[in-house]
Design a protein around this motif. Sequence first.
Motif, short mmCIF file in Angstrom:
data_model
loop_
_atom_site.label_atom_id
_atom_site.label_comp_id
_atom_site.label_asym_id
_atom_site.label_seq_id
_atom_site.Cartn_x
_atom_site.Cartn_y
_atom_site.Cartn_z
N VAL A 28 1.00 -1.38 0.24
CA VAL A 28 -0.25 -0.16 0.16
C VAL A 28 1.09 1.18 -0.18
CG1 VAL A 28 -2.07 1.45 0.84
CG2 VAL A 28 -2.04 -1.52 1.19
N LEU A 29 1.46 1.17 0.93
CA LEU A 29 2.75 2.57 0.87
C LEU A 29 3.42 2.46 -0.46
CD1 LEU A 29 4.76 2.43 4.28
CD2 LEU A 29 2.91 4.13 4.03
N LYS A 30 3.23 2.07 -1.99
CA LYS A 30 4.07 1.58 -2.49
C LYS A 30 3.33 2.49 -3.37
CE LYS A 30 7.54 -0.85 -4.48
NZ LYS A 30 7.76 -2.00 -5.24
N LEU A 31 1.60 1.91 -3.11
CA LEU A 31 1.36 2.82 -4.56
C LEU A 31 1.16 4.50 -3.93
CD1 LEU A 31 -1.22 1.46 -6.13
CD2 LEU A 31 -2.81 1.50 -4.41
N GLU A 186 16.85 -2.09 5.40
CA GLU A 186 17.51 -1.41 4.18
C GLU A 186 16.85 -0.25 2.84
OE1 GLU A 186 18.46 -3.76 1.47
OE2 GLU A 186 20.61 -5.28 3.16
N GLY A 187 15.50 -0.02 3.90
CA GLY A 187 14.52 0.95 2.44
C GLY A 187 14.34 0.42 1.75
N LYS A 192 12.49 7.71 1.59
CA LYS A 192 12.86 7.37 2.77
C LYS A 192 12.06 8.06 3.86
CE LYS A 192 16.35 9.83 5.53
NZ LYS A 192 18.04 10.56 4.99
N GLU A 193 11.21 9.29 3.70
CA GLU A 193 9.66 9.85 4.09
C GLU A 193 9.28 8.55 4.90
OE1 GLU A 193 7.78 11.57 6.89
OE2 GLU A 193 10.43 12.22 6.55
#
Length: 218
Positions: A28-31, A186-187, A192-193
């Motif tokens: 979801v956060l990638k969206l 590793e992010g 980043k935010e």
Amino acid sequence: NSTTKQPVTDDTVFEAASLSKPVFAYAVLKLVDAGKFDLDKPLNQYLPGNYDCGDDPRLGQITARRVLSHTTGFPNWRGGDPALKIFFMPGEKFSYSGEGFVYLSKAIEHLTGEKTNEFVKKMVFDPLGMTNSSFVWQAAYETQKTSRHNVAGTPMPQNKWSGANAAASLHTTAQDYGRFIAAILEGTGLKKETRKQMLTPQIKVDEGGPNTTARPAD
């Protein structure tokens, strides 16, 4: 398997249960990072209708952020009741809820036009090389999946999820899930935010337990 003595190997598939939730959250956060979804927009603006909640106006206060931080006001599961009750004002306090993740997954499916497993495969499994992971049953799991056992240690029939449950149905190997954990540490794959927000507490969690629908907020 306690009967056949078949051992666990690197290819053994396990039911991840609630460890499904962070994998779906990452997708979801990638969206969100792609500018296609807003964490703070009410989900009923993505999925029109009352979503089994009758005419409760508090449904309009439930956002993806509140689902992902378990502050929807939903119970963990509704049981046999077809209606879904909201126990407190969304955002008021923490109370662990699988129902929230199911609601969010329905909104994401409506928005993307993709079923949950296909969406997560595109966003998470394929980019991270999680080749043995799925939210629905795969034919290969007939031989790969670890045996379920009851409290007496006796092997039991498999749970074969034909439909994805974003809160609970992930099947994966230790190696695959390790790839996911490494990506978070590793992010990888998130701005980043966004990664910072994912790892930042959103609400105080009461020490009294994960399910607080029946208790007043502090």
